[in-house]
Design an enzyme around this catalytic site. Sequence first.
Site, PDB file in Angstrom:
ATOM      1  N   TRP A 202       0.929  -1.156   0.041  1.00  0.00           N
ATOM      2  CA  TRP A 202      -0.023   0.211   0.035  1.00  0.00           C
ATOM      3  C   TRP A 202       0.987   1.100   0.037  1.00  0.00           C
ATOM      4  CZ3 TRP A 202      -0.513   3.985   3.968  1.00  0.00           C
ATOM      5  CH2 TRP A 202      -1.573   4.733   3.535  1.00  0.00           C
ATOM      6  N   ASP A 369     -15.868  12.576  -1.890  1.00  0.00           N
ATOM      7  CA  ASP A 369     -15.039  11.174  -1.532  1.00  0.00           C
ATOM      8  C   ASP A 369     -15.891  10.729  -0.212  1.00  0.00           C
ATOM      9  OD1 ASP A 369     -12.972   9.301  -0.860  1.00  0.00           O
ATOM     10  OD2 ASP A 369     -12.242  10.054  -2.705  1.00  0.00           O
ATOM     11  N   ASP A 370     -15.242   9.831   0.182  1.00  0.00           N
ATOM     12  CA  ASP A 370     -15.866   8.842   1.382  1.00  0.00           C
ATOM     13  C   ASP A 370     -16.521   9.720   2.487  1.00  0.00           C
ATOM     14  OD1 ASP A 370     -16.403   6.964   3.264  1.00  0.00           O
ATOM     15  OD2 ASP A 370     -14.219   6.276   3.478  1.00  0.00           O
ATOM     16  N   ARG A 446      -9.435  -2.517   8.029  1.00  0.00           N
ATOM     17  CA  ARG A 446     -10.144  -1.146   8.071  1.00  0.00           C
ATOM     18  C   ARG A 446     -11.511  -1.215   8.835  1.00  0.00           C
ATOM     19  NH1 ARG A 446     -11.401   3.654   3.844  1.00  0.00           N
ATOM     20  NH2 ARG A 446     -10.331   5.135   4.719  1.00  0.00           N
ATOM     21  N   ASP A 481     -14.237   2.302  -4.892  1.00  0.00           N
ATOM     22  CA  ASP A 481     -13.002   2.155  -4.125  1.00  0.00           C
ATOM     23  C   ASP A 481     -13.254   0.622  -3.477  1.00  0.00           C
ATOM     24  OD1 ASP A 481     -10.752   2.446  -2.538  1.00  0.00           O
ATOM     25  OD2 ASP A 481     -11.509   4.200  -1.512  1.00  0.00           O
ATOM     26  N   ASP A 551      -2.337   5.613  -3.309  1.00  0.00           N
ATOM     27  CA  ASP A 551      -2.513   6.757  -2.215  1.00  0.00           C
ATOM     28  C   ASP A 551      -1.684   7.632  -1.611  1.00  0.00           C
ATOM     29  OD1 ASP A 551      -5.368   5.996  -1.958  1.00  0.00           O
ATOM     30  OD2 ASP A 551      -5.029   4.935  -0.076  1.00  0.00           O
TER      31      ASP A 551
HETATM   32  C1  DGJ Z   1      -8.750   4.890  -0.083  1.00  0.00           C
HETATM   33  C2  DGJ Z   1      -8.763   5.671  -1.515  1.00  0.00           C
HETATM   34  O1  DGJ Z   1      -7.489   5.290  -2.108  1.00  0.00           O
HETATM   35  C3  DGJ Z   1      -8.488   7.208  -1.098  1.00  0.00           C
HETATM   36  O2  DGJ Z   1      -8.371   7.850  -2.257  1.00  0.00           O
HETATM   37  C4  DGJ Z   1      -9.822   7.474  -0.315  1.00  0.00           C
HETATM   38  O3  DGJ Z   1     -11.047   7.195  -1.320  1.00  0.00           O
HETATM   39  C5  DGJ Z   1     -10.186   6.590   0.928  1.00  0.00           C
HETATM   40  N1  DGJ Z   1     -10.165   5.151   0.398  1.00  0.00           N
HETATM   41  C6  DGJ Z   1     -11.796   6.790   1.361  1.00  0.00           C
HETATM   42  O4  DGJ Z   1     -11.881   6.015   2.296  1.00  0.00           O
END
Ligand code: DGJ
Length: 729
Positions: A202, A369-370, A446, A481, A551
């Site tokens: 990651w 986003d989230d 998570r 995602d 990320d």
């Molecule tokens: C992981 C993604 O890679 C991020 O860009 C973002 O969308 C987060 N998740 C949100 O939880």
Amino acid sequence: MPITFDASSHIFKLDTPSSSYAFMLFSENYLVHLYYGPKVPDIAPLAALMDRGSYDSFSPRNPALITDRSFSLDFTPQEFPGPGCGDYRIPAVEVRSPAGDTVTDFRYVSHKIYPGKPALEGLPATFAQEGEAETLEVEALDPVTGVKAHLLYTVFAQHDAIARSVRLENTGVRPVDLERVMSLCLDLPTMDYDLIHVYGRWAKENTTTRTPLRHGCQSFASRRGMTSHSYNPFAALLRQGAGEEQGEAIGVGLIYSGNFSFEVEVDHLGCPRLAAGIEPSTFCWRLEPGESFQSPEAVMVFSQQGLGGMSRTFHRLYNQHLIHGEWAHKKRPLLINSWEAAYFDFDAAKLVEFAQEAGKLGIEMLVMDDGWFGERCDDHRALGDWQVNEEKLGCSLSELIAGVNQAGLKFGIWYEPEMISPDSDLYRAHPDWAIATSGRVNSQGRYQYVLDMTRKEVRDNIFEQMAGVLGSHKIDYVKWDCNRNITEAASAALPPERQGEFFHRYVLGVYDLMERVTKAFPHILLENCSGGGGRFDAGMLYYSPQIWTSDNTDPIERLSIQFGASLCYPVSSMGAHVSANPRAGIATKGAVAMMGTFGYELDPRKLTEEEREAVKSQAAAYHKDYELIREGDLYRLTDSAENRNFCDWEFVSPDKERALFTRIIVRRPDLVFQTLRLRGLDPEKLYLEEETGRICSGALLMSAGPGLCVNPWATKDGDCIVRHYTAQP
Ligand code: DGJ
């Protein structure tokens, strides 16, 4: 005709513009591989050269061929080898018979050649119209189990690429178990190759590794349920002496998003066999009489221009024959994403302010986003509850979108459709919808579980929830995602003897849901993501023209992440944003994100005046260079893994009228003057270097280079140099 069958020599020959692939029907209907390499006019003499001179009694042979000392499955290159009859190398296929053994022996039955390319049931694959490709379908039979193999080879008229897959059909009367089904098997005559692939984790995806082939097995795989950050389903074999732009390279890409394996075995005679497909240790498929099993597709690319040539073929092929739907070639809006700007801490007022500020800078879409649904105030809850949280937003979603639209921006939204939080209404209503194994504690990643996508009722529920929001709002983009891998893999809906099918059925379920969403909402631009590049693969690209690459938005670390991804995947697919990361200035962050989809992931209200001006000119550059970057050829001029000081790349338009060169100064060099040659230009043309006004011939730029003087006193680590070239009339 790119595909021919010569009835006298029994040779199939598949020609791409500059490569040939050939195999033959040997006695007793064995499918014997002959050749893969530079295009050749004649193959027949090769058949006579097959004798590998290994005659000992430890190489068993078919009694019908016992006097033919040139033949034993122990050393014969094969197209679709199974275990148990004298081929001791890694098999392409393994079928457990009703009697319990796994001896598998497919022999040729018939073949047909037809224009175009068939779709693969339930799976993403390359597509082609009549005239763009031709397909050879070979039927082979294992007479004892009654399993028939349909081996598909599609040759593309314009690309040095061949797509391969296999469909297995049980024509027998009793069920069998498929224990191994590789999409591609490739036997090569010499081991003077290096194996190149990428590994990572990651936030550090796509580190390139290169190792010489050696006797024995080299392999990499995913058993995580998704393709993973660890490895990517792509490999290249580079002939000794070959490099970025010279020598022979064979690339293999798998169009698949689940557990996969790439294995190379160099046998006792020094001959490599490459097999790529579904990872066998996590796979077993019960095939009842009358049923068929379709393997994912693998793509082979051959290049005589090294890795760079191979990559460019993959890029063109995937852009023209894999990524599909409205957005494959439509211009994508320049976006800003809320994640790194706000994480979970936002309401509609803040997002509208983002949009208003971004709009002034030339940004065209805001992605929420989230954090917009259910009780999602952090990552501990609410996945699966896809209803708008109006209390958190402070208004309805329609009102938020109207505010964003009024600022002149389109609107995008985030989903994580395959997941379920233990703290969610969906889980409280359907705890058995989470993947789990009876009697074991269910691991969390998570704070979440994975939904059992093998079940139609689960997919229906998620689709209906998504359609409820997407169908009633003006939404132009979805980020899909997927933030954990699978554990305790089993489905409550599968009987014990079919649990071995779980992982593949999971992937088929995800594809089914993606197909439904993209069919129902074709105007929506889909961007895949899996905590960055945890599912960056050609299967996902079929549905979504872009995938969030990592990320990690540090522009220097992004260099190797994006270079690694570009080995197989087009730049137009690589999600890349300018963030608030302090590692470099905004110019360098922009230059690096420009080697990708380009966008922003920061709070636009916090930009300095100087940064705002930079963003405005980057937005203008985005439009100016859009075609060049998306449709042009990529040349990786130096790699930061090899050259510790610089990372350089170049785009050249297909008509060679325009080029864009970018250099990132990773570490300020000791030497001030560096010779760096551009590539891919027309030597006869004169090019204007827009930034300096100089005019140079393509020949000069490709021989002496653009003459980059890096003044060590005026340069910092992390600076960049960008040069545009335009051919003069
Ligand atoms: C992981 C993604 O890679 C991020 O860009 C973002 O969308 C987060 N998740 C949100 O939880």
